[in-house]
Design a protein around this motif. Structure first.
Motif, PDB file in Angstrom:
ATOM      1  N   ALA A 132      12.842   6.415   3.126  1.00 30.38           N
ATOM      2  CA  ALA A 132      13.883   5.391   3.145  1.00 30.38           C
ATOM      3  C   ALA A 132      15.064   5.812   4.014  1.00 30.38           C
ATOM      4  N   VAL A 133      15.417   7.095   3.966  1.00 31.35           N
ATOM      5  CA  VAL A 133      16.574   7.576   4.726  1.00 31.35           C
ATOM      6  C   VAL A 133      16.235   7.745   6.205  1.00 31.35           C
ATOM      7  N   GLY A 134      15.081   8.319   6.497  1.00 33.32           N
ATOM      8  CA  GLY A 134      14.769   8.687   7.873  1.00 33.32           C
ATOM      9  C   GLY A 134      13.943   7.700   8.665  1.00 33.32           C
ATOM     10  N   GLY A 135      13.415   6.669   8.010  1.00 31.16           N
ATOM     11  CA  GLY A 135      12.557   5.714   8.715  1.00 31.16           C
ATOM     12  C   GLY A 135      13.099   4.300   8.652  1.00 31.16           C
ATOM     13  N   PRO A 136      12.532   3.389   9.425  1.00 35.05           N
ATOM     14  CA  PRO A 136      12.950   1.977   9.365  1.00 35.05           C
ATOM     15  C   PRO A 136      12.489   1.348   8.052  1.00 35.05           C
ATOM     16  N   PRO A 137      13.124   0.252   7.620  1.00 41.07           N
ATOM     17  CA  PRO A 137      12.786  -0.368   6.331  1.00 41.07           C
ATOM     18  C   PRO A 137      11.306  -0.694   6.172  1.00 41.07           C
ATOM     19  N   ARG A 138      10.659  -1.163   7.232  1.00 43.34           N
ATOM     20  CA  ARG A 138       9.246  -1.541   7.124  1.00 43.34           C
ATOM     21  C   ARG A 138       8.368  -0.332   6.836  1.00 43.34           C
ATOM     22  N   MET A 139       8.787   0.845   7.307  1.00 46.86           N
ATOM     23  CA  MET A 139       8.011   2.048   7.040  1.00 46.86           C
ATOM     24  C   MET A 139       7.971   2.340   5.542  1.00 46.86           C
ATOM     25  N   LEU A 140       9.086   2.124   4.856  1.00 48.80           N
ATOM     26  CA  LEU A 140       9.108   2.350   3.409  1.00 48.80           C
ATOM     27  C   LEU A 140       8.167   1.386   2.701  1.00 48.80           C
ATOM     28  N   ASP A 141       8.163   0.123   3.119  1.00 45.61           N
ATOM     29  CA  ASP A 141       7.239  -0.848   2.515  1.00 45.61           C
ATOM     30  C   ASP A 141       5.791  -0.413   2.709  1.00 45.61           C
ATOM     31  N   MET A 142       5.466   0.031   3.905  1.00 47.70           N
ATOM     32  CA  MET A 142       4.097   0.472   4.197  1.00 47.70           C
ATOM     33  C   MET A 142       3.766   1.750   3.427  1.00 47.70           C
ATOM     34  N   PHE A 143       4.746   2.628   3.313  1.00 47.38           N
ATOM     35  CA  PHE A 143       4.550   3.872   2.567  1.00 47.38           C
ATOM     36  C   PHE A 143       4.211   3.575   1.103  1.00 47.38           C
ATOM     37  N   LYS A 144       4.949   2.642   0.503  1.00 44.23           N
ATOM     38  CA  LYS A 144       4.695   2.283  -0.889  1.00 44.23           C
ATOM     39  C   LYS A 144       3.306   1.670  -1.049  1.00 44.23           C
ATOM     40  N   GLN A 145       2.867   0.913  -0.051  1.00 38.98           N
ATOM     41  CA  GLN A 145       1.562   0.264  -0.135  1.00 38.98           C
ATOM     42  C   GLN A 145       0.406   1.261  -0.083  1.00 38.98           C
ATOM     43  N   LEU A 146       0.671   2.467   0.424  1.00 40.25           N
ATOM     44  CA  LEU A 146      -0.384   3.489   0.441  1.00 40.25           C
ATOM     45  C   LEU A 146      -0.757   3.928  -0.966  1.00 40.25           C
ATOM     46  N   LEU A 152       1.988  -9.935 -10.312  1.00 35.54           N
ATOM     47  CA  LEU A 152       0.658  -9.377 -10.041  1.00 35.54           C
ATOM     48  C   LEU A 152       0.269  -9.568  -8.577  1.00 35.54           C
ATOM     49  N   LYS A 153       0.701 -10.675  -7.973  1.00 32.74           N
ATOM     50  CA  LYS A 153       0.431 -10.886  -6.548  1.00 32.74           C
ATOM     51  C   LYS A 153       1.113  -9.812  -5.707  1.00 32.74           C
ATOM     52  N   ARG A 154       2.338  -9.452  -6.080  1.00 36.57           N
ATOM     53  CA  ARG A 154       3.046  -8.383  -5.375  1.00 36.57           C
ATOM     54  C   ARG A 154       2.320  -7.054  -5.548  1.00 36.57           C
ATOM     55  N   LEU A 155       1.852  -6.799  -6.744  1.00 38.33           N
ATOM     56  CA  LEU A 155       1.129  -5.550  -7.007  1.00 38.33           C
ATOM     57  C   LEU A 155      -0.201  -5.522  -6.257  1.00 38.33           C
ATOM     58  N   GLU A 156      -0.805  -6.695  -6.088  1.00 38.55           N
ATOM     59  CA  GLU A 156      -2.047  -6.765  -5.315  1.00 38.55           C
ATOM     60  C   GLU A 156      -1.780  -6.442  -3.848  1.00 38.55           C
ATOM     61  N   LEU A 157      -0.679  -6.957  -3.302  1.00 32.66           N
ATOM     62  CA  LEU A 157      -0.326  -6.671  -1.912  1.00 32.66           C
ATOM     63  C   LEU A 157      -0.067  -5.184  -1.705  1.00 32.66           C
ATOM     64  N   GLU A 158       0.423  -4.509  -2.729  1.00 40.22           N
ATOM     65  CA  GLU A 158       0.679  -3.072  -2.650  1.00 40.22           C
ATOM     66  C   GLU A 158      -0.571  -2.249  -2.961  1.00 40.22           C
ATOM     67  N   GLY A 159      -1.655  -2.921  -3.305  1.00 36.05           N
ATOM     68  CA  GLY A 159      -2.891  -2.195  -3.575  1.00 36.05           C
ATOM     69  C   GLY A 159      -2.980  -1.601  -4.954  1.00 36.05           C
ATOM     70  N   MET A 160      -2.098  -1.990  -5.861  1.00 38.28           N
ATOM     71  CA  MET A 160      -2.114  -1.417  -7.199  1.00 38.28           C
ATOM     72  C   MET A 160      -3.084  -2.129  -8.134  1.00 38.28           C
ATOM     73  N   VAL A 161      -3.323  -3.409  -7.881  1.00 39.04           N
ATOM     74  CA  VAL A 161      -4.297  -4.153  -8.676  1.00 39.04           C
ATOM     75  C   VAL A 161      -5.206  -4.925  -7.730  1.00 39.04           C
ATOM     76  N   THR A 162      -6.351  -5.294  -8.239  1.00 39.55           N
ATOM     77  CA  THR A 162      -7.247  -6.182  -7.494  1.00 39.55           C
ATOM     78  C   THR A 162      -7.465  -7.438  -8.342  1.00 39.55           C
TER      79      THR A 162
END
Length: 225
Positions: free
Chosen positions: A148-162, A53-63
């Protein structure tokens, strides 16, 4: 010599299950999650559940609110618009350099997603709402693979967090037939530009799709508010 037993990480497994349920719309925005019930249903202890749940909170899926509980995140029109604009900046950047990195496996992946989308549309017989969740999940897989293919790894993490695809789940039930037809047509244009290996066409079709999706989502988000 004995080899270590390869057992799955429980918190990762719980995270994957809960994330999939949120994306599929099994939990509604604003719904409270009862941890005791989840422990029983998933047959896990509180520790891996709270870690997930902490991971999901960091991704903005739960509060998570102290002394109040854990809730599925809700969507506002302003937050949705902001996330769409950030998402567009990621994907339009990726479109300009994507073809330098695409492998035969990537092309096969995109073609498989295209075929699965078409199969869903052909089978739905006009009942678009009946295919909402599997279609949105294919859409998520497609866009995440692009980044994932065209961007750096951190971009994918940030994309998922949107969490744009999670936010879509609460809005897309308001879509009508013309909205779905337009969305599917836009995807067909994007897939065609990938197979043509044209960065300019991919950039143009992605821009059209992302802007159209943003306007559709904002319209229904504001209407439902």
């Amino acid at each position: 010599m004995l080899n270590p037993i390869d057992t799955p990480n429980l918190s990762d497994a719980v995270y994957d299950i809960l994330r999939r349920l949120i994306i599929s719309g099994d939990f509604e925005p604003g719904q409270r999650l009862h941890l005791t019930e989840l422990e029983t249903s998933l047959n896990v202890s509180r520790t891996p559940l709270k870690t997930a749940l902490k991971r999901l909170e960091l991704e903005g899926m739960v509060t998570i609110h102290a002394r109040r509980g854990t809730f599925i995140a809700e969507t506002s029109a302003s937050k949705l618009e902001e996330n769409y604009k950030i998402r567009s900046s990621f994907e339009l950047y990726v479109a300009l350099c994507l073809f330098k990195y695409l492998s035969p496996e990537d092309y096969a992946f995109f073609d498989a997603i295209r075929q699965q989308m078409n199969d869903l549309v052909e089978a739905c017989e006009g009942n678009w709402q009946g295919i909402v969740h599997p279609y949105v999940d294919l859409d998520r897989q497609f866009h995440e693979r692009l980044v994932a293919v065209g961007g750096p790894p951190r971009m994918l993490d940030m994309f998922k967090q949107l969490n744009v695809h999670v936010q879509m789940v609460s809005i897309i039930p308001h879509y009508g037939t013309r909205d779905f037809q337009a969305m599917h047509f836009e995807h067909e244009q994007i897939f065609a530009s990938i197979m043509d290996r044209s960065p300019e066409r991919l950039n143009a079709t992605l821009l059209n799709h992302l802007e159209s999706a943003r306007f559709r989502a904002l319209h229904y988000a504001q209407e439902s508010a």
